[in-house]
Each structure stands twice: as C-alpha cells, then as structure tokens.
Design a protein around this motif. Structure first.
Motif, PDB file in Angstrom:
ATOM      1  N   ASP A   1     -12.962  -2.560   0.060  1.00 36.20           N
ATOM      2  CA  ASP A   1     -12.214  -3.814  -0.138  1.00 36.20           C
ATOM      3  C   ASP A   1     -10.745  -3.623   0.223  1.00 36.20           C
ATOM      4  O   ASP A   1     -10.133  -4.487   0.851  1.00 36.20           O
ATOM      5  CB  ASP A   1     -12.260  -4.230  -1.619  1.00 36.20           C
ATOM      6  CG  ASP A   1     -13.457  -5.115  -1.908  1.00 36.20           C
ATOM      7  OD1 ASP A   1     -14.127  -5.543  -0.945  1.00 36.20           O
ATOM      8  OD2 ASP A   1     -13.715  -5.357  -3.105  1.00 36.20           O
ATOM      9  N   ARG A   2     -10.217  -2.487  -0.183  1.00 34.88           N
ATOM     10  CA  ARG A   2      -8.789  -2.241   0.093  1.00 34.88           C
ATOM     11  C   ARG A   2      -8.529  -2.086   1.590  1.00 34.88           C
ATOM     12  O   ARG A   2      -7.493  -2.488   2.090  1.00 34.88           O
ATOM     13  CB  ARG A   2      -8.316  -1.005  -0.662  1.00 34.88           C
ATOM     14  CG  ARG A   2      -8.253  -1.264  -2.160  1.00 34.88           C
ATOM     15  CD  ARG A   2      -7.311  -0.307  -2.819  1.00 34.88           C
ATOM     16  NE  ARG A   2      -7.975   0.416  -3.898  1.00 34.88           N
ATOM     17  CZ  ARG A   2      -7.481   1.474  -4.508  1.00 34.88           C
ATOM     18  NH1 ARG A   2      -6.310   1.950  -4.143  1.00 34.88           N
ATOM     19  NH2 ARG A   2      -8.127   2.066  -5.480  1.00 34.88           N
TER      20      ARG A   2
ATOM     21  N   ASP B   1     -14.776  -0.517  -3.797  1.00 40.16           N
ATOM     22  CA  ASP B   1     -13.364  -0.924  -3.995  1.00 40.16           C
ATOM     23  C   ASP B   1     -12.493  -0.398  -2.859  1.00 40.16           C
ATOM     24  O   ASP B   1     -11.578  -1.070  -2.399  1.00 40.16           O
ATOM     25  CB  ASP B   1     -12.817  -0.368  -5.316  1.00 40.16           C
ATOM     26  CG  ASP B   1     -13.474  -1.041  -6.510  1.00 40.16           C
ATOM     27  OD1 ASP B   1     -13.992  -2.162  -6.333  1.00 40.16           O
ATOM     28  OD2 ASP B   1     -13.489  -0.424  -7.588  1.00 40.16           O
TER      29      ASP B   1
END
Ligand code: FAQ
Length: 309
Positions: free
Chosen positions: A95-96, A92
């Motif tokens: 992804d950020r 995650d």
C-alpha cells in the motif's frame, strides 16, 4: 538496560541481530524502511526489462530475460519476507508503495527505448546493485543479510548476462554499436545515482553505519563502481559520457564529473520520466491479481480445516 547492552555487544562482536532479539525501535524502523524500499525496487525493476520480453531478438535471449525478470520477483519476495520478520505486513508495505509514501530506486523511472537498454541494465544497473549489496550480506540484521547472499549470487549472473549481450552488440553491425553507445549515454548517470545522495547529504548513513546496517558510505561505493566499470567500458568499445572521467594515479582511482543532483531530487519526488507509468502499472497488476491472493487464502483455509478435522 540489559537488553540494550546485549544489542550493543552483538553489534560490537559483528554478530547478527535476530527477529526475536530486543532492538531499538529506530533500528527496527530503519531496517523496515531500507528493506521495504529495496523490495519495492526489485518488483518495480521488473517493468523496464519486462517491456522487452515480447520483443527479444531470439528465443534464447527471450528465455534468459524471462528467467532474469522472474529472479527479480523472487528477490522482492525474499525481501518482503525479511521485512515481515520485523513485525510489518507485506500488504501494508505494498500500500505504501502504491500510494507513494515509500520510495523505490530512482533508476527504474527511466525508459528502456531499445534492446541495448536491456543489456546495459544488466551491465550497469546490476553491476551497481552488486557493489551496493555485497556489503549488505554482512548487515547486522540476520534475515536481511541472509537474503542478500542469495540475491547477490543471482545479481552476479544477471550482470554477466548483460555484459555478454553487449559483447554481441559490440561485435555486430555499426547500427548495433551505435545503439549500444546510445544506451550507455542514457544509463550511465542514473546508475551513479543509485548509490544515493553524496555523503554530506546522506541523512541516514551515519546512524546506519553505526548500526552496521551499511558498511560503506554512498560515495565510497559509487567510487568503487566507477573504478570497476571504466575498464569494462574499454572492453566494450564504448565511451562513458563524462569528459572529466580519467585515471588518477595518485588516488589510484578514477576522477569523475559532477552528478546532476537536481535531476536525482526530481526523480525521487516522483517527477522522473516514468514514475507515474510505473506506479500505474504496478497498481493495475495488483488489482488484477486480487483473485490469485483470494484463491490462495481460500486454499490455505481449506487445507487448515482438513488438518483440524
Ligand atoms: N532512489 O540517507 P540516504 C536493484 C533516498 S535494487 C530513491 O543516503 P540510505 C536490483 C533514501 O531512501 C536497487 N531514493 O539513504 C535490480 C533516503 O530517503 P528516506 C535498490 C533514494 O538508505 C537490478 C534519502 O534518499 N537497492 O537494482 C536513492 O542510507 C536490475 C537519503 O539517502 C537497494 O535498495 C535512490 N537511488 O542509503 C532489479 C539497496 N538513494 O528513506 C531489477 C539497499 C537514496 O530517508 C533490475 N539500500 N534515496 O525517505 C541501500 O543500500 C540504501 O538504502 C541506499 C540509500 C544506498 C539506496
């Protein structure tokens, strides 16, 4: 209430908060933000120097640079692991980074135009990183503090390799000395921006200092860096590109000129010389590396099945 009191007592005694301890949600969120941005900086920071791996001027310089860039990948890995102890997932966080919702240091959005840039990154960028990160070895969050101890040892080595490379350029030809000065002219101000906005504009500092995540303000560390670096510039025979830079005996520190905070804001927002290129390269590497992650997962599953059997 009892948990809050325990948290406060640990901070007051200058001890460490560990992953299983209770912590305020905002403390957790602040650490995730800072550690993730730090991890992203390390892996994006591989690109400007990585661009010179195929063009290093000798086998010795190439081997050293390869080791340095690999160390940066390792720093990213320790830091993502430290962030994961706070309950987030590395995928995650990546992804950020890839979607631009989490930042990385502005410094890595500048291009490396010549070989001298590689040495100047070691001297100034690693130098600034050390000044900023040594106090983080005493950060109140245990896993981050411990990761920083090893990272700082390696950064010190990086800084010295950069300086040693620049000494070779200093002792070289006129063209090499010009190349060195040109690199210093381009990297000096961006290095000062690494410490973040001035204290008055630093939205997170007061709370982070109260929580003993940060130990010093942005301006304090920036000043420490200038004081440490200005005499080193004399040794290298280069001029730092700041007409206002001079020793102030009363303050026992160097005075220096005004940083271009508009440029800083532009680069933070994504409008620096290489922002788009850095993210594009990073996303491509991630996509091309998907098979490695899949193979590692398949192998781990196979091993686990063997243990179960
Ligand atoms: N670039 O309220 P503050 C390295 C953001 S690693 C981009 O003062 P804070 C190794 C800040 O995130 C270099 N954004 O923030 C290496 C915040 O935005 P947010 C990275 C910046 O967190 C060497 C907003 O501005 N090091 O170099 C920058 O209290 C060679 C307001 O700022 C670290 O990450 C910036 N320069 O203080 C690798 C060290 N400055 O998040 C390869 C750990 C500020 O609220 C080659 N981090 N911002 O949306 C820290 O010490 C702190 O996070 C600071 C910023 C000091 C960077």
């Amino acid at each position: 209430m009892e948990q809050q009191a325990h948290f406060e007592a640990v901070l007051a005694a200058d001890e460490r908060i560990e992953p299983r301890d209770w912590m305020p949600e905002k403390y957790r969120a602040t650490l995730i933000r800072q550690i993730a941005q730090h991890a992203h900086s390390e892996i994006i920071g591989m690109q400007p120097e990585g661009a010179w791996l195929t063009r290093a001027p000798s086998l010795r310089r190439k081997a050293i640079l390869l080791a340095k860039v690999q160390d940066e990948a390792g720093h990213g890995m320790y830091l993502y692991s430290a962030a994961e102890t706070l309950g987030v997932d590395r995928a995650d966080l990546l992804d950020r980074l890839h979607t631009g919702t989490q930042k990385y240091s502005t410094i890595f959005n500048y291009p490396t135009l010549t070989w001298a840039d590689v040495g100047v990154i070691g001297w100034l960028v690693d130098g600034a990183a050390i000044v900023n990160q040594v106090p983080l070895c005493r950060c109140s969050y245990g896993p981050y503090a411990r990761a920083m101890i090893r990272i700082c040892k390696e950064e010190s080595f990086h800084q010295r390799q950069g300086f040693e490379m620049l000494l070779a350029l200093r002792d070289g030809t006129d063209a090499q000395r010009e190349m060195l000065q040109d690199a210093v002219n381009r990297w000096w101000w961006p290095s000062l921006m690494m410490f973040g906005p001035p204290d008055a504009a630093s939205t997170n500092s007061a709370q982070s200092m109260a929580w003993r995540i940060k130990r010093h303000s942005n301006d304090e560390l920036r000043q420490r860096f200038v004081d440490m670096t200005a005499p080193q510039a004399d040794v290298l025979g280069v001029k730092l590109p700041d007409e206002k830079l001079r020793w102030n005996a009363e303050r026992n520190s160097y005075d220096f000129g005004e940083i271009d905070w508009d440029e800083f804001a532009r680069v933070v927002k994504g409008d620096g010389p290489c922002n788009a290129e850095r993210i594009e390269r990073r996303v491509a590497a991630h996509t091309e590396g998907a098979w490695v992650r899949e193979a590692a997962l398949a192998y781990a599953k196979k091993q686990a099945a063997k243990v179960d059997a």
